[in-house]
Design a protein around this motif. Structure first.
Motif, PDB file in Angstrom:
ATOM      1  N   SER A  70      48.446  29.980  97.643  1.00 24.88           N
ATOM      2  CA  SER A  70      48.289  30.576  96.320  1.00 24.88           C
ATOM      3  C   SER A  70      47.358  29.684  95.500  1.00 24.88           C
ATOM      4  O   SER A  70      47.084  28.551  95.874  1.00 24.88           O
ATOM      5  CB  SER A  70      49.646  30.725  95.621  1.00 24.88           C
ATOM      6  OG  SER A  70      50.250  29.460  95.433  1.00 24.88           O
ATOM      7  N   ARG A  71      46.893  30.227  94.396  1.00 23.36           N
ATOM      8  CA  ARG A  71      45.982  29.455  93.561  1.00 23.36           C
ATOM      9  C   ARG A  71      46.265  29.717  92.093  1.00 23.36           C
ATOM     10  O   ARG A  71      46.739  30.797  91.720  1.00 23.36           O
ATOM     11  CB  ARG A  71      44.527  29.795  93.886  1.00 23.36           C
ATOM     12  CG  ARG A  71      44.141  31.227  93.595  1.00 23.36           C
ATOM     13  CD  ARG A  71      42.824  31.612  94.279  1.00 23.36           C
ATOM     14  NE  ARG A  71      41.686  30.867  93.780  1.00 23.36           N
ATOM     15  CZ  ARG A  71      40.520  30.778  94.424  1.00 23.36           C
ATOM     16  NH1 ARG A  71      40.352  31.363  95.594  1.00 23.36           N
ATOM     17  NH2 ARG A  71      39.516  30.097  93.885  1.00 23.36           N
ATOM     18  N   ASP A  72      45.975  28.727  91.270  1.00 20.55           N
ATOM     19  CA  ASP A  72      46.078  28.847  89.827  1.00 20.55           C
ATOM     20  C   ASP A  72      44.704  28.510  89.271  1.00 20.55           C
ATOM     21  O   ASP A  72      44.328  27.336  89.163  1.00 20.55           O
ATOM     22  CB  ASP A  72      47.147  27.883  89.288  1.00 20.55           C
ATOM     23  CG  ASP A  72      47.390  28.056  87.799  1.00 20.55           C
ATOM     24  OD1 ASP A  72      46.488  28.550  87.095  1.00 20.55           O
ATOM     25  OD2 ASP A  72      48.476  27.688  87.344  1.00 20.55           O
ATOM     26  N   ASN A  73      43.944  29.529  88.919  1.00 22.85           N
ATOM     27  CA  ASN A  73      42.572  29.308  88.465  1.00 22.85           C
ATOM     28  C   ASN A  73      42.518  28.557  87.132  1.00 22.85           C
ATOM     29  O   ASN A  73      41.552  27.859  86.841  1.00 22.85           O
ATOM     30  CB  ASN A  73      41.832  30.635  88.345  1.00 22.85           C
ATOM     31  CG  ASN A  73      41.532  31.245  89.713  1.00 22.85           C
ATOM     32  OD1 ASN A  73      41.429  30.539  90.717  1.00 22.85           O
ATOM     33  ND2 ASN A  73      41.392  32.558  89.746  1.00 22.85           N
ATOM     34  N   ALA A  74      43.550  28.690  86.331  1.00 25.77           N
ATOM     35  CA  ALA A  74      43.585  27.982  85.046  1.00 25.77           C
ATOM     36  C   ALA A  74      43.732  26.482  85.247  1.00 25.77           C
ATOM     37  O   ALA A  74      43.307  25.689  84.395  1.00 25.77           O
ATOM     38  CB  ALA A  74      44.722  28.512  84.188  1.00 25.77           C
ATOM     39  N   LYS A  75      44.328  26.090  86.375  1.00 22.66           N
ATOM     40  CA  LYS A  75      44.535  24.669  86.666  1.00 22.66           C
ATOM     41  C   LYS A  75      43.602  24.144  87.748  1.00 22.66           C
ATOM     42  O   LYS A  75      43.713  22.986  88.151  1.00 22.66           O
ATOM     43  CB  LYS A  75      45.989  24.445  87.102  1.00 22.66           C
ATOM     44  CG  LYS A  75      47.006  24.735  86.023  1.00 22.66           C
ATOM     45  CD  LYS A  75      48.426  24.438  86.511  1.00 22.66           C
ATOM     46  CE  LYS A  75      49.446  24.686  85.412  1.00 22.66           C
ATOM     47  NZ  LYS A  75      50.830  24.401  85.881  1.00 22.66           N
ATOM     48  N   ASN A  76      42.699  25.001  88.222  1.00 21.14           N
ATOM     49  CA  ASN A  76      41.790  24.602  89.311  1.00 21.14           C
ATOM     50  C   ASN A  76      42.565  24.027  90.493  1.00 21.14           C
ATOM     51  O   ASN A  76      42.176  23.005  91.075  1.00 21.14           O
ATOM     52  CB  ASN A  76      40.767  23.561  88.815  1.00 21.14           C
ATOM     53  CG  ASN A  76      39.671  24.172  87.978  1.00 21.14           C
ATOM     54  OD1 ASN A  76      39.726  25.342  87.620  1.00 21.14           O
ATOM     55  ND2 ASN A  76      38.676  23.374  87.634  1.00 21.14           N
ATOM     56  N   THR A  77      43.642  24.675  90.855  1.00 21.33           N
ATOM     57  CA  THR A  77      44.529  24.142  91.877  1.00 21.33           C
ATOM     58  C   THR A  77      44.894  25.227  92.885  1.00 21.33           C
ATOM     59  O   THR A  77      45.133  26.385  92.506  1.00 21.33           O
ATOM     60  CB  THR A  77      45.806  23.571  91.245  1.00 21.33           C
ATOM     61  OG1 THR A  77      45.453  22.535  90.312  1.00 21.33           O
ATOM     62  CG2 THR A  77      46.726  22.985  92.307  1.00 21.33           C
ATOM     63  N   VAL A  78      44.948  24.825  94.144  1.00 14.89           N
ATOM     64  CA  VAL A  78      45.415  25.706  95.210  1.00 14.89           C
ATOM     65  C   VAL A  78      46.631  25.051  95.857  1.00 14.89           C
ATOM     66  O   VAL A  78      46.719  23.811  95.932  1.00 14.89           O
ATOM     67  CB  VAL A  78      44.299  25.978  96.242  1.00 14.89           C
ATOM     68  CG1 VAL A  78      43.857  24.708  96.933  1.00 14.89           C
ATOM     69  CG2 VAL A  78      44.734  27.028  97.249  1.00 14.89           C
ATOM     70  N   TYR A  79      47.567  25.882  96.287  1.00 18.30           N
ATOM     71  CA  TYR A  79      48.833  25.394  96.835  1.00 18.30           C
ATOM     72  C   TYR A  79      49.042  25.935  98.245  1.00 18.30           C
ATOM     73  O   TYR A  79      48.502  26.984  98.627  1.00 18.30           O
ATOM     74  CB  TYR A  79      50.006  25.842  95.961  1.00 18.30           C
ATOM     75  CG  TYR A  79      49.893  25.459  94.522  1.00 18.30           C
ATOM     76  CD1 TYR A  79      49.408  26.358  93.572  1.00 18.30           C
ATOM     77  CD2 TYR A  79      50.271  24.197  94.084  1.00 18.30           C
ATOM     78  CE1 TYR A  79      49.293  26.014  92.236  1.00 18.30           C
ATOM     79  CE2 TYR A  79      50.158  23.836  92.747  1.00 18.30           C
ATOM     80  CZ  TYR A  79      49.671  24.746  91.831  1.00 18.30           C
ATOM     81  OH  TYR A  79      49.563  24.398  90.503  1.00 18.30           O
TER      82      TYR A  79
END
Length: 123
Positions: A70-79
């Motif tokens: 999954s990814r959180d584009n607001a945090k520039n992070t992928v999990y």
């Protein structure tokens, strides 16, 4: 240029769970195809999971139903959420990034790589 920094690797018992995180430096993060690859000792690097900017995902057969990218584009992070881990999942896990046109089904490897994080599944 994209810098990727993974975290979350650890020693975990068989059947356990772990979540890996990867922070990207690029302001264009939301456009990138993000992925997780792994390399076990003596083996080649293999694709684990990929998430495109359009939200489509691709998983290796060996992790389907157990791992979720999954990814959180607001945090520039992928999990990478990993459940029901087994010893065969032991490897160095790498976060990757490439253009929106990257084809994860090809033999090509992504352009950008993190430094890797060790996941060890053992009792």
């Amino acid at each position: 240029q994209v810098q990727l920094v993974e975290s979350g690797g650890a020693l975990v018992q068989p059947g356990g769970s772990l979540r890996l995180s990867c922070a990207a430096s690029s302001s264009h993060f939301r456009f990138y195809t993000m992925g997780w690859y792994r390399q076990a000792p003596g083996k080649q690097r293999d694709m684990v999971a990929v998430n495109t900017s359009a939200g489509t995902t691709n998983y290796a057969d060996s992790v389907k139903g157990r791992f979720t990218i999954s990814r959180d584009n607001a945090k520039n992070t992928v999990y990478l959420q990993m459940n029901s881990l087994n010893p065969e999942d032991t490897a160095v896990y790498y976060c990757t990034a490439d253009s929106p046109f990257f084809d994860s089904t090809s033999r090509n490897l992504p352009r950008y790589w993190g430094q890797g994080t060790q996941v060890t599944v053992s009792s």
